[in-house]
Design a protein around this motif. Structure first.
Motif, mmCIF file in Angstrom:
data_model
loop_
_atom_site.group_PDB
_atom_site.id
_atom_site.type_symbol
_atom_site.label_atom_id
_atom_site.label_comp_id
_atom_site.label_asym_id
_atom_site.label_seq_id
_atom_site.Cartn_x
_atom_site.Cartn_y
_atom_site.Cartn_z
ATOM 1 N N LEU A 187 0.830 -1.211 0.000
ATOM 2 C CA LEU A 187 0.000 0.000 0.000
ATOM 3 C C LEU A 187 0.863 1.259 0.000
ATOM 4 N N GLY A 188 2.073 1.137 0.508
ATOM 5 C CA GLY A 188 2.982 2.280 0.547
ATOM 6 C C GLY A 188 3.389 2.783 -0.822
ATOM 7 N N CYS A 216 8.030 5.084 0.721
ATOM 8 C CA CYS A 216 6.622 4.701 0.843
ATOM 9 C C CYS A 216 5.745 5.849 1.334
ATOM 10 N N PHE A 217 4.476 5.749 1.019
ATOM 11 C CA PHE A 217 3.434 6.682 1.473
ATOM 12 C C PHE A 217 3.842 8.156 1.309
ATOM 13 N N SER A 240 10.198 9.515 7.816
ATOM 14 C CA SER A 240 10.250 9.725 6.364
ATOM 15 C C SER A 240 8.879 10.073 5.791
ATOM 16 N N LEU A 241 7.813 9.859 6.566
ATOM 17 C CA LEU A 241 6.454 10.201 6.096
ATOM 18 C C LEU A 241 6.215 11.680 6.390
ATOM 19 N N HIS A 264 10.492 14.936 14.200
ATOM 20 C CA HIS A 264 10.912 15.534 12.938
ATOM 21 C C HIS A 264 9.814 15.503 11.888
ATOM 22 N N LEU A 265 8.658 14.916 12.240
ATOM 23 C CA LEU A 265 7.525 14.963 11.318
ATOM 24 C C LEU A 265 7.018 16.400 11.278
ATOM 25 N N PRO A 266 7.248 17.138 10.219
ATOM 26 C CA PRO A 266 7.036 18.589 10.244
ATOM 27 C C PRO A 266 5.586 19.034 10.377
#
Length: 324
Positions: A187-188, A216-217, A240-241, A264-266
């Motif tokens: 699904l990614g 992914c995603f 990374s998402l 770090h998820l902005p």
């Protein structure tokens, strides 16, 4: 004169629709559906032609469009009328459908594999029914699909990998079913997927297995994994998402510490960690995150002094805000 042109165009279009014949295939299919659905729709479906015959309007919930010299059915919306019985297979003969909405009824039995015939379908909404059995692999043949709503049914078995072959898919709702096994990492690869909700099922595995594919995603904003049997920890690779806004992990069997990379998820606004087996401390950077408004941590083994952020609110179970 310029103002009259749009009115002339609209009148011409209406005249063309009303004077054209409806494709026999669609007339036959809708009348079969009418017979199978029974009295709850009969009162609103008057006449033999679902697109109207000049003297009678189109059937309620039926939208038709002109294709060449014929009218075809492009949308069918029959919801919240307590339809009882199996999924009407005749629907799969409406080959020009772009929208099928049968939500909030009492449909039972499986989704038929013939659903794969609806190649032009963009929106499929079957939520709030009593559908059962496995989700057929033929769902992967709906290459135009952008919205798939299957929440609040009794579908079981594994989530089919074939869903990863839907290049236009943006919203995937599988919430509150009986799906088991692992969430397909494939699904990614869906480049346009923004919302993935597989909460309240019987799913196992780890988050690391879900995001193991590089890149992914890329468009994912909301990830709902709550109320399953997921194990392992929160991997640092989750950072990374970069478009992620809501991460809902409540009521699983997750453990370990929360890595600092999560901060770090902005765009992160809501982080639900409650009722797992997490330990250690919350990274200080999360408390300084510019957009994080909610972080719920109850029911874990965090060290003393770890505090939630904001006031916990129960996330809505409906998905109506995403309907188009």
């Amino acid at each position: 004169m310029a103002r009259l042109l749009p009115l002339f165009f609209i009148f011409s279009l209406f005249f063309s629709l009303s004077s054209s014949k409806t494709l026999k295939r669609d007339v036959k299919a809708l009348n079969e559906i009418k017979a199978s659905l029974g009295w709850r729709v009969v009162y609103a479906w008057v006449g033999d032609d679902p697109c109207g015959d000049g003297n009678l309007p189109p059937w309620s919930g039926v939208t038709c469009s002109l294709q060449g010299d014929y009218r075809v059915v492009t949308e069918l919306e029959v919801y919240a009328v307590s339809i009882v019985g199996p999924f009407p297979i005749a629907v799969t003969n409406l080959l020009d459908l772009t929208r099928l909405d049968l939500h909030n009824n009492k449909l039972t039995g499986p989704i038929p594999p013939q659903i794969g015939r609806l190649k032009r379908l963009k929106i499929l909404n079957l939520r709030w029914n009593k559908l059962q059995d496995v989700l057929p692999a033929e769902i992967g043949e709906l290459k135009s699909l952008t919205h798939l709503y299957l929440s609040f049914n009794s579908l079981k078995g594994e989530i089919p990998k074939e869903l990863a072959t839907l290049p236009e898919l943006r919203y995937l709702y599988l919430h509150q079913n009986r799906f088991s096994g692992r969430i397909p990492a494939e699904l990614g690869t869906l480049q346009k997927l923004q919302h993935l909700d597989v909460g309240n099922n019987h799913l196992v595995g780890t988050i690391r297995q879900l995001i193991r594919i590089d890149g992914c995603f890329p468009s994912l904003r909301n990830l709902y994994l709550n109320d399953n049997y997921l194990t392992g920890g929160v991997p640092a690779e989750l950072a990374s998402l970069t478009n992620l806004e809501i991460l809902y992990l409540s009521n699983n069997k997750l453990s370990g510490v929360i890595p600092s990379e999560v901060a770090h998820l902005p765009r992160l606004t809501s982080l639900y960690l409650d009722h797992n087996q997490f330990a250690g401390r919350i990274p200080e950077a999360l408390y300084k995150h510019p957009f994080l408004k909610e972080m719920y941590i109850k029911g874990n083994s965090f060290r003393a002094g770890v505090n939630p952020i904001g006031v916990h609110t129960v996330l809505e179970l409906t998905d109506s805000e995403f309907l188009v």
